[in-house]
Design an enzyme around this catalytic site. Structure first.
Site, PDB file in Angstrom:
ATOM      1  CE  LYS A  10      -3.493  -2.891   1.903  1.00 34.41           C
ATOM      2  NZ  LYS A  10      -4.672  -3.119   2.700  1.00 34.41           N
ATOM      3  CG  HIS A  85      -6.844  -3.431  -2.958  1.00 33.16           C
ATOM      4  ND1 HIS A  85      -7.490  -2.804  -1.916  1.00 33.16           N
ATOM      5  CD2 HIS A  85      -6.104  -4.423  -2.396  1.00 33.16           C
ATOM      6  CE1 HIS A  85      -7.130  -3.378  -0.776  1.00 33.16           C
ATOM      7  NE2 HIS A  85      -6.294  -4.372  -1.045  1.00 33.16           N
ATOM      8  CD  GLU A 159      -7.227  -8.658  -1.074  1.00 28.90           C
ATOM      9  OE1 GLU A 159      -6.295  -8.918  -0.325  1.00 28.90           O
ATOM     10  OE2 GLU A 159      -7.426  -7.531  -1.536  1.00 28.90           O
ATOM     11  CB  SER A 204      -6.800 -10.346   8.402  1.00 35.41           C
ATOM     12  OG  SER A 204      -7.346  -9.057   8.504  1.00 35.41           O
ATOM     13  N   GLY A 225      -1.161  -7.749   3.027  1.00 36.38           N
ATOM     14  CA  GLY A 225      -0.919  -6.324   3.265  1.00 36.38           C
ATOM     15  C   GLY A 225      -0.038  -6.140   4.493  1.00 36.38           C
TER      16      GLY A 225
END
Ligand code: PGA
Length: 242
Positions: A10, A85, A159, A204, A225
Protein backbone atom coordinates in the site's frame (compact mmCIF):
# COMPACT_ATOMS: atom_id res chain seq x y z
CA UNK A 1 2.27 -26.15 -8.10
CA UNK A 2 4.15 -23.55 -6.09
CA UNK A 3 2.02 -21.14 -4.12
CA UNK A 4 2.54 -17.44 -4.51
CA UNK A 5 2.73 -14.66 -1.91
CA UNK A 6 2.01 -11.14 -3.06
CA UNK A 7 3.20 -8.40 -0.71
CA UNK A 8 0.93 -5.39 -1.07
CA UNK A 9 2.71 -2.59 0.75
CA UNK A 10 0.00 0.00 0.00
CA UNK A 11 1.51 3.46 0.87
CA UNK A 12 4.35 2.07 2.98
CA UNK A 13 7.13 2.56 3.92
CA UNK A 14 7.83 6.28 3.96
CA UNK A 15 11.30 6.46 2.39
CA UNK A 16 13.40 4.66 -0.18
CA UNK A 17 15.99 3.44 2.31
CA UNK A 18 13.39 1.62 4.36
CA UNK A 19 11.77 0.26 1.19
CA UNK A 20 15.03 -1.23 -0.04
CA UNK A 21 15.77 -2.71 3.37
CA UNK A 22 12.32 -4.27 3.59
CA UNK A 23 12.53 -5.66 0.05
CA UNK A 24 15.87 -7.32 0.79
CA UNK A 25 14.44 -8.79 3.96
CA UNK A 26 11.40 -10.41 2.35
CA UNK A 27 12.98 -11.29 -1.01
CA UNK A 28 12.28 -14.88 -1.96
CA UNK A 29 11.12 -17.38 -4.55
CA UNK A 30 7.42 -17.19 -5.38
CA UNK A 31 7.19 -13.80 -3.70
CA UNK A 32 5.90 -10.72 -5.52
CA UNK A 33 6.72 -7.36 -3.96
CA UNK A 34 4.28 -4.57 -4.82
CA UNK A 35 5.68 -1.33 -3.38
CA UNK A 36 4.52 2.24 -4.02
CA UNK A 37 5.51 3.41 -7.53
CA UNK A 38 8.46 5.62 -6.47
CA UNK A 39 10.30 2.60 -5.05
CA UNK A 40 9.92 0.23 -8.01
CA UNK A 41 13.22 0.97 -9.68
CA UNK A 42 15.35 0.80 -6.54
CA UNK A 43 13.69 -2.41 -5.44
CA UNK A 44 14.18 -4.04 -8.80
CA UNK A 45 17.91 -3.49 -8.36
CA UNK A 46 18.12 -5.29 -5.03
CA UNK A 47 15.75 -8.24 -5.28
CA UNK A 48 17.27 -11.53 -6.34
CA UNK A 49 14.39 -14.00 -6.32
CA UNK A 50 11.17 -12.02 -5.99
CA UNK A 51 9.18 -10.57 -8.86
CA UNK A 52 8.17 -6.94 -8.94
CA UNK A 53 4.51 -5.92 -8.70
CA UNK A 54 2.58 -2.66 -9.04
CA UNK A 55 -0.49 -1.65 -7.08
CA UNK A 56 -2.29 0.11 -9.88
CA UNK A 57 -2.14 1.04 -13.56
CA UNK A 58 -3.94 3.28 -16.02
CA UNK A 59 -5.91 1.75 -18.88
CA UNK A 60 -4.22 3.61 -21.71
CA UNK A 61 -0.89 4.99 -22.83
CA UNK A 62 -0.77 8.64 -23.77
CA UNK A 63 -1.25 12.16 -22.44
CA UNK A 64 -2.91 11.32 -19.12
CA UNK A 65 -1.37 13.58 -16.51
CA UNK A 66 -0.33 11.71 -13.41
CA UNK A 67 -1.17 8.25 -14.70
CA UNK A 68 1.15 5.29 -15.29
CA UNK A 69 0.58 2.92 -18.19
CA UNK A 70 1.14 -0.81 -18.34
CA UNK A 71 4.00 -0.27 -20.76
CA UNK A 72 5.62 2.20 -18.31
CA UNK A 73 5.40 -0.51 -15.66
CA UNK A 74 6.81 -3.09 -18.01
CA UNK A 75 9.79 -0.82 -18.70
CA UNK A 76 10.38 -0.75 -14.94
CA UNK A 77 10.48 -4.58 -14.95
CA UNK A 78 7.15 -5.00 -13.25
CA UNK A 79 5.67 -8.46 -13.81
CA UNK A 80 2.40 -8.34 -11.83
CA UNK A 81 -0.19 -5.58 -11.52
CA UNK A 82 -2.86 -5.45 -8.83
CA UNK A 83 -6.17 -4.22 -10.22
CA UNK A 84 -9.52 -3.60 -8.55
CA UNK A 85 -8.38 -3.58 -4.93
CA UNK A 86 -11.35 -2.83 -2.68
CA UNK A 87 -9.63 0.28 -1.30
CA UNK A 88 -9.56 1.71 -4.80
CA UNK A 89 -13.09 0.56 -5.60
CA UNK A 90 -14.29 2.28 -2.42
CA UNK A 91 -12.11 5.35 -1.95
CA UNK A 92 -11.41 6.20 -5.58
CA UNK A 93 -14.80 5.05 -6.86
CA UNK A 94 -13.25 2.69 -9.38
CA UNK A 95 -16.03 1.03 -11.31
CA UNK A 96 -16.08 -2.44 -12.85
CA UNK A 97 -15.85 -0.77 -16.25
CA UNK A 98 -12.64 1.03 -15.27
CA UNK A 99 -11.30 -2.18 -13.77
CA UNK A 100 -12.14 -4.10 -16.93
CA UNK A 101 -10.20 -1.59 -19.05
CA UNK A 102 -7.21 -1.92 -16.72
CA UNK A 103 -7.34 -5.73 -16.77
CA UNK A 104 -7.33 -5.75 -20.57
CA UNK A 105 -4.51 -3.22 -20.76
CA UNK A 106 -2.30 -5.21 -18.41
CA UNK A 107 -2.92 -8.41 -20.35
CA UNK A 108 -2.26 -6.63 -23.64
CA UNK A 109 1.17 -5.66 -22.31
CA UNK A 110 1.89 -9.28 -21.43
CA UNK A 111 2.01 -8.62 -17.68
CA UNK A 112 0.13 -10.66 -15.10
CA UNK A 113 -2.95 -9.13 -13.58
CA UNK A 114 -3.98 -9.71 -9.98
CA UNK A 115 -7.69 -8.97 -10.04
CA UNK A 116 -9.18 -8.39 -6.58
CA UNK A 117 -12.80 -9.30 -5.97
CA UNK A 118 -14.79 -9.76 -2.80
CA UNK A 119 -18.04 -8.84 -1.12
CA UNK A 120 -18.62 -6.14 1.51
CA UNK A 121 -19.91 -7.00 4.97
CA UNK A 122 -23.57 -6.15 4.35
CA UNK A 123 -23.67 -8.68 1.51
CA UNK A 124 -21.86 -11.37 3.46
CA UNK A 125 -24.33 -10.97 6.30
CA UNK A 126 -27.02 -12.21 3.92
CA UNK A 127 -25.12 -15.48 3.53
CA UNK A 128 -22.63 -17.20 1.28
CA UNK A 129 -25.05 -17.36 -1.64
CA UNK A 130 -25.30 -13.58 -1.73
CA UNK A 131 -21.52 -13.36 -1.51
CA UNK A 132 -21.19 -15.72 -4.49
CA UNK A 133 -23.68 -13.69 -6.54
CA UNK A 134 -21.83 -10.48 -5.73
CA UNK A 135 -18.46 -11.90 -6.74
CA UNK A 136 -19.84 -13.38 -9.97
CA UNK A 137 -21.18 -9.95 -10.93
CA UNK A 138 -17.74 -8.44 -10.35
CA UNK A 139 -15.98 -11.19 -12.32
CA UNK A 140 -18.46 -11.00 -15.18
CA UNK A 141 -17.97 -7.26 -15.59
CA UNK A 142 -14.26 -7.12 -14.82
CA UNK A 143 -13.39 -9.85 -17.32
CA UNK A 144 -15.45 -8.73 -20.31
CA UNK A 145 -13.41 -9.43 -23.42
CA UNK A 146 -10.77 -11.46 -21.61
CA UNK A 147 -10.35 -14.50 -23.81
CA UNK A 148 -9.26 -18.06 -23.12
CA UNK A 149 -5.68 -17.38 -24.11
CA UNK A 150 -5.29 -14.90 -21.26
CA UNK A 151 -5.86 -17.44 -18.50
CA UNK A 152 -2.16 -17.86 -17.78
CA UNK A 153 -1.81 -14.12 -17.16
CA UNK A 154 -4.69 -13.97 -14.70
CA UNK A 155 -4.70 -14.30 -10.92
CA UNK A 156 -7.90 -13.65 -9.04
CA UNK A 157 -7.52 -12.62 -5.40
CA UNK A 158 -10.61 -13.35 -3.36
CA UNK A 159 -10.51 -10.62 -0.72
CA UNK A 160 -13.73 -10.22 1.22
CA UNK A 161 -13.77 -6.50 2.02
CA UNK A 162 -14.59 -7.06 5.68
CA UNK A 163 -11.47 -9.21 6.15
CA UNK A 164 -8.92 -6.59 5.12
CA UNK A 165 -6.93 -5.54 8.16
CA UNK A 166 -7.39 -1.82 7.61
CA UNK A 167 -11.20 -2.14 7.67
CA UNK A 168 -12.85 -1.21 10.97
CA UNK A 169 -13.62 -4.35 12.99
CA UNK A 170 -12.02 -6.61 10.37
CA UNK A 171 -11.41 -10.29 10.88
CA UNK A 172 -9.97 -12.92 8.55
CA UNK A 173 -12.31 -15.20 6.67
CA UNK A 174 -12.34 -18.78 7.91
CA UNK A 175 -10.12 -20.97 5.74
CA UNK A 176 -13.14 -23.23 5.14
CA UNK A 177 -15.31 -20.42 3.77
CA UNK A 178 -12.39 -18.97 1.83
CA UNK A 179 -11.85 -22.33 0.11
CA UNK A 180 -15.54 -22.58 -0.67
CA UNK A 181 -15.52 -19.20 -2.38
CA UNK A 182 -12.23 -19.86 -4.12
CA UNK A 183 -13.40 -23.19 -5.54
CA UNK A 184 -16.56 -21.47 -6.67
CA UNK A 185 -14.53 -18.75 -8.41
CA UNK A 186 -12.27 -21.39 -9.98
CA UNK A 187 -15.31 -23.22 -11.31
CA UNK A 188 -16.66 -20.02 -12.80
CA UNK A 189 -13.32 -19.25 -14.45
CA UNK A 190 -13.08 -22.76 -15.87
CA UNK A 191 -16.51 -22.44 -17.44
CA UNK A 192 -15.23 -19.29 -19.12
CA UNK A 193 -12.24 -21.19 -20.50
CA UNK A 194 -9.84 -19.51 -18.06
CA UNK A 195 -8.68 -22.73 -16.50
CA UNK A 196 -5.04 -21.73 -16.07
CA UNK A 197 -5.93 -18.73 -13.93
CA UNK A 198 -4.79 -18.93 -10.31
CA UNK A 199 -7.06 -18.08 -7.40
CA UNK A 200 -5.59 -16.79 -4.15
CA UNK A 201 -6.92 -15.44 -0.84
CA UNK A 202 -6.33 -12.07 0.80
CA UNK A 203 -7.49 -10.47 4.03
CA UNK A 204 -5.66 -10.38 7.38
CA UNK A 205 -3.31 -13.24 6.57
CA UNK A 206 -0.75 -13.31 9.38
CA UNK A 207 1.77 -15.61 10.97
CA UNK A 208 -0.89 -17.20 13.16
CA UNK A 209 -3.32 -18.16 10.41
CA UNK A 210 -1.16 -18.44 7.26
CA UNK A 211 -0.80 -22.19 7.50
CA UNK A 212 -4.51 -22.76 7.81
CA UNK A 213 -5.08 -20.89 4.53
CA UNK A 214 -2.00 -21.93 2.60
CA UNK A 215 -2.16 -25.61 3.47
CA UNK A 216 -5.55 -25.81 1.79
CA UNK A 217 -5.09 -27.35 -1.62
CA UNK A 218 -7.49 -25.02 -3.38
CA UNK A 219 -5.84 -21.81 -2.19
CA UNK A 220 -2.98 -21.06 -4.57
CA UNK A 221 -1.42 -18.22 -2.61
CA UNK A 222 -2.11 -15.08 -0.64
CA UNK A 223 -2.25 -11.33 -1.09
CA UNK A 224 -0.73 -9.91 2.07
CA UNK A 225 -0.92 -6.32 3.26
CA UNK A 226 0.04 -5.51 6.86
CA UNK A 227 2.09 -8.65 7.52
CA UNK A 228 4.26 -8.02 4.44
CA UNK A 229 5.68 -4.96 6.19
CA UNK A 230 6.95 -7.08 9.06
CA UNK A 231 9.92 -9.13 7.77
CA UNK A 232 10.01 -11.71 10.54
CA UNK A 233 6.31 -12.33 10.26
CA UNK A 234 6.46 -12.51 6.48
CA UNK A 235 9.30 -15.03 6.64
CA UNK A 236 7.23 -17.17 8.96
CA UNK A 237 4.33 -17.04 6.51
CA UNK A 238 6.68 -17.99 3.69
CA UNK A 239 8.06 -20.93 5.62
CA UNK A 240 4.55 -22.22 6.17
CA UNK A 241 4.22 -23.03 2.46
CA UNK A 242 7.55 -24.75 1.95
P1 PGA B 1 -4.18 -7.19 4.87
O1 PGA B 1 -4.37 -6.51 3.44
O2 PGA B 1 -3.35 -8.41 4.69
O3 PGA B 1 -3.50 -6.12 5.71
O4 PGA B 1 -5.55 -7.50 5.37
C1 PGA B 1 -4.63 -7.28 2.32
C2 PGA B 1 -4.94 -6.38 1.16
O5 PGA B 1 -5.46 -5.28 1.37
O6 PGA B 1 -4.65 -6.74 0.02
Amino acid sequence: MAKILIANWKSNPRDIKSAVKLAKAIDGKNVVIAPPFPFLEAIHKVIKKSALGAQNVFWADGPYTGEISADDLKALKVKYVIVGHSERRKNLKETDRMINLKVKEVIKSGLKVVLCVGEPLNIRKRGIKSAKNFVVKQLTKDLIGVGKKSGALLLVAYEPVWSISTEKGSKPDTPEDAVLMIEFIRGWLKKRGLKSAKVIYGGSVNKGNAESFLHKKGIEGALIGGASLRPLEFKKIKSSII
